[in-house]
Design an enzyme around this catalytic site. Structure first.
Site, PDB file in Angstrom:
ATOM      1  N   ILE A  19      10.060   9.972   5.732  1.00  0.00           N
ATOM      2  CA  ILE A  19       8.922   9.608   4.876  1.00  0.00           C
ATOM      3  C   ILE A  19       7.931   8.783   5.691  1.00  0.00           C
ATOM      4  O   ILE A  19       6.726   8.910   5.548  1.00  0.00           O
ATOM      5  CB  ILE A  19       9.390   8.792   3.643  1.00  0.00           C
ATOM      6  N   LYS A  26      12.973   3.066   9.959  1.00  0.00           N
ATOM      7  CA  LYS A  26      12.485   4.410   9.649  1.00  0.00           C
ATOM      8  C   LYS A  26      12.945   4.691   8.212  1.00  0.00           C
ATOM      9  O   LYS A  26      14.038   4.293   7.826  1.00  0.00           O
ATOM     10  CB  LYS A  26      13.158   5.373  10.620  1.00  0.00           C
ATOM     11  N   ASP A 136       7.815 -11.794   2.897  1.00  0.00           N
ATOM     12  CA  ASP A 136       6.926 -10.909   3.643  1.00  0.00           C
ATOM     13  C   ASP A 136       6.215  -9.936   2.698  1.00  0.00           C
ATOM     14  O   ASP A 136       6.171  -8.742   2.942  1.00  0.00           O
ATOM     15  CB  ASP A 136       7.742 -10.148   4.708  1.00  0.00           C
ATOM     16  N   LYS A 138       3.419  -7.907   1.277  1.00  0.00           N
ATOM     17  CA  LYS A 138       2.190  -7.352   1.853  1.00  0.00           C
ATOM     18  C   LYS A 138       2.044  -5.920   1.358  1.00  0.00           C
ATOM     19  O   LYS A 138       2.983  -5.370   0.760  1.00  0.00           O
ATOM     20  CB  LYS A 138       2.266  -7.399   3.374  1.00  0.00           C
ATOM     21  N   ASN A 141       4.679  -3.121   1.148  1.00  0.00           N
ATOM     22  CA  ASN A 141       5.847  -3.356   0.296  1.00  0.00           C
ATOM     23  C   ASN A 141       5.549  -3.154  -1.188  1.00  0.00           C
ATOM     24  O   ASN A 141       6.398  -3.420  -2.035  1.00  0.00           O
ATOM     25  CB  ASN A 141       6.373  -4.774   0.506  1.00  0.00           C
ATOM     26  N   ASP A 154      11.727  -4.183  -0.298  1.00  0.00           N
ATOM     27  CA  ASP A 154      12.181  -5.117   0.748  1.00  0.00           C
ATOM     28  C   ASP A 154      12.417  -6.534   0.252  1.00  0.00           C
ATOM     29  O   ASP A 154      12.429  -7.467   1.056  1.00  0.00           O
ATOM     30  CB  ASP A 154      11.187  -5.164   1.920  1.00  0.00           C
ATOM     31  N   THR A 176      -1.715  -7.893  11.641  1.00  0.00           N
ATOM     32  CA  THR A 176      -2.023  -9.319  11.574  1.00  0.00           C
ATOM     33  C   THR A 176      -1.336  -9.951  10.366  1.00  0.00           C
ATOM     34  O   THR A 176      -1.051  -9.274   9.389  1.00  0.00           O
ATOM     35  CB  THR A 176      -3.542  -9.518  11.437  1.00  0.00           C
TER      36      THR A 176
HETATM   37  O1  3AM Z   1       4.373   5.807   5.897  1.00  0.00           O
HETATM   38  P1  3AM Z   1       3.826   5.730   4.510  1.00  0.00           P
HETATM   39  O2  3AM Z   1       2.835   4.607   4.356  1.00  0.00           O
HETATM   40  O3  3AM Z   1       3.338   7.028   3.951  1.00  0.00           O
HETATM   41  O4  3AM Z   1       5.560   4.053   1.332  1.00  0.00           O
HETATM   42  C1  3AM Z   1       6.422   3.792   2.400  1.00  0.00           C
HETATM   43  C2  3AM Z   1       5.817   4.185   3.729  1.00  0.00           C
HETATM   44  O5  3AM Z   1       5.060   5.352   3.571  1.00  0.00           O
HETATM   45  C3  3AM Z   1       7.644   4.677   2.337  1.00  0.00           C
HETATM   46  O6  3AM Z   1       8.100   4.787   3.670  1.00  0.00           O
HETATM   47  C4  3AM Z   1       7.028   4.514   4.550  1.00  0.00           C
HETATM   48  C5  3AM Z   1       7.468   3.414   5.497  1.00  0.00           C
HETATM   49  O7  3AM Z   1       7.712   2.223   4.825  1.00  0.00           O
HETATM   50  N1  3AM Z   1       8.720   4.100   1.531  1.00  0.00           N
HETATM   51  C6  3AM Z   1       9.345   2.921   1.736  1.00  0.00           C
HETATM   52  N2  3AM Z   1      10.275   2.726   0.797  1.00  0.00           N
HETATM   53  C7  3AM Z   1      10.224   3.798  -0.032  1.00  0.00           C
HETATM   54  C8  3AM Z   1      10.928   4.178  -1.225  1.00  0.00           C
HETATM   55  N3  3AM Z   1      11.894   3.375  -1.733  1.00  0.00           N
HETATM   56  C9  3AM Z   1       9.230   4.677   0.438  1.00  0.00           C
HETATM   57  N4  3AM Z   1       8.935   5.835  -0.166  1.00  0.00           N
HETATM   58  C10 3AM Z   1       9.650   6.134  -1.272  1.00  0.00           C
HETATM   59  N5  3AM Z   1      10.621   5.344  -1.799  1.00  0.00           N
END
Ligand code: 3AM
Length: 259
Positions: A19, A26, A136, A138, A141, A154, A176
C-alpha cells in the site's frame, strides 16, 4: 483456473500488494484466510528494533494497544515476528488520508473541520485515559474510512517509530517536524498528553487555514518559530475558532502571534 502462484503468508494472513511506505514501516494489504477479512500489515525490520534494545518496551506497549478499541482509532489485531521482521496486523482503512482532501480541495469549511477535530479529540482522549500517547500525530497518521470517519493510526507505536528515527536523522522520512510540540523538539523529556494536544492544534489549524502554522525552509528557523509560538491566524477564521487558540502568552486575539 489456478495460476499456480503461491501466496506468501504471515500466520493466517495472505500478503497482497504494497500500500505504501510509512515513516517507519512498509505497509501491505493482506487477507485473513480464515475469515476473508481485509487487513493492513505494517512490516518492520527487526534488526533496527533489536539494535536499540527496545524489544521489551515494545512488547509491553503492544499488549496495551490490543486493548484499545475506539471507532476513531485504527484497530491493532495482532503482532507477529519472523527471524528478521515484525508484522503489525491492523484494521484496513479504505478512505485514504485526511490531508489528501486539503491537498486536493484546499481548506475546509468550519463545520467539516469541526467534525474531524471532534473525532480526533475523541480518539486522543480515549487513548490518554488508558495511558497511551501518540507522540507523533501528523497527517499521514490520519486516515478516513468508507463512512468518511477519521481513524488515527500508530497510536502508542512511538517506541517503534523512534527506533527507526534514531537510525536516521530526526524525522527524516516525514520531512520537517511541523506538528511537533516545542518540548519534544527540546528533547528534555516531555508529557505525552500535552505534546499530543499541541499536534491536534496544529492539525486543526491546517484544516481551517489550508496551510501550516509553522513553516520555514531552514530547520533551525522552524524550531525557533515553534518554540516561541510564532504564527499568524488567517483572517477568515470565525471568532469561535480563533478563541480556541490557547497560546497563554498572547493577550488578545490579534491575527499575528509572536510570544
Ligand atoms: O502511501 P500512501 O500515502 O498512499 O495511508 C497510508 C499510506 O498510504 C497507508 O499506507 C501508506 C504508508 O503509511 N496505510 C497505513 N495504515 C493503513 C491502514 N491501516 C494504510 N492503509 C490502509 N489501512
Amino acid at each position: 483456473m489456478s495460476t499456480g502462484k503461491v501466496k506468501r503468508c504471515v500466520g493466517k494472513y495472505e500478503l497482497g500488494r504494497t500500500i505504501g511506505e510509512g515513516t517507519f514501516a512498509k505497509v501491505r494489504f493482506a487477507r485473513n484466510s480464515e475469515t476473508g477479512e481485509a487487513v493492513a500489515i505494517k512490516i518492520l525490520d527487526k534488526a533496527k528494533v533489536l539494535k536499540n534494545k527496545m524489544v521489551e518496551q515494545i512488547k509491553r506497549e503492544i499488549a496495551t494497544l490490543k486493548l484499545i478499541k475506539h471507532p476513531n482509532v485504527v484497530r491493532l489485531y495482532e503482532v507477529m515476528g519472523s527471524k528478521t521482521k515484525i508484522f503489525i496486523v491492523l484494521e484496513f482503512v479504505t478512505g485514504g488520508e485526511l490531508f489528501d482532501k486539503i491537498v486536493n480541495n484546499g481548506r475546509m469549511r468550519e463545520g467539516e473541520a469541526r467534525r474531524y477535530f471532534q473525532q480526533l479529540i475523541s480518539a486522543v482522549d480515549y487513548c490518554h485515559s488508558r495511558g497511551v500517547y501518540h507522540r507523533d500525530l501528523k497527517p499521514e497518521n490520519l486516515l478516513l474510512d468508507q463512512g468518511d470517519n477519521l481513524k488515527v493510526s500508530d497510536f502508542g507505536l512511538s517506541a517503534l517509530s523512534q527506533q527507526v528515527r534514531d537510525d536516521g536523522l530526526f524525522h527524516t522520512s516525514c520531512g520537517t517536524p511541523n506538528y511537533v510540540a516545542p518540548e519534544v523538539l527540546n528533547d528534555r523529556g516531555y508529557d505525552g498528553a500535552t505534546a499530543d494536544i499541541w499536534s491536534c492544534g496544529v492539525i486543526l489549524f491546517v484544516l481551517l487555514a489550508g496551510y501550516l502554522p509553522f513553516e520555514d525552509d531552514n530547520l533551525m528557523n522552524l524550531y525557533n518559530k515553534i518554540s516561541v509560538a510564532d504564527f499568524t491566524l488567517p483572517a477568515w477564521l470565525s471568532f469561535g475558532a480563533k478563541k480556541l487558540n490557547t497560546n497563554p502568552r498572547s493577550k488578545s486575539y490579534d491575527t499575528h502571534y509572536n510570544a
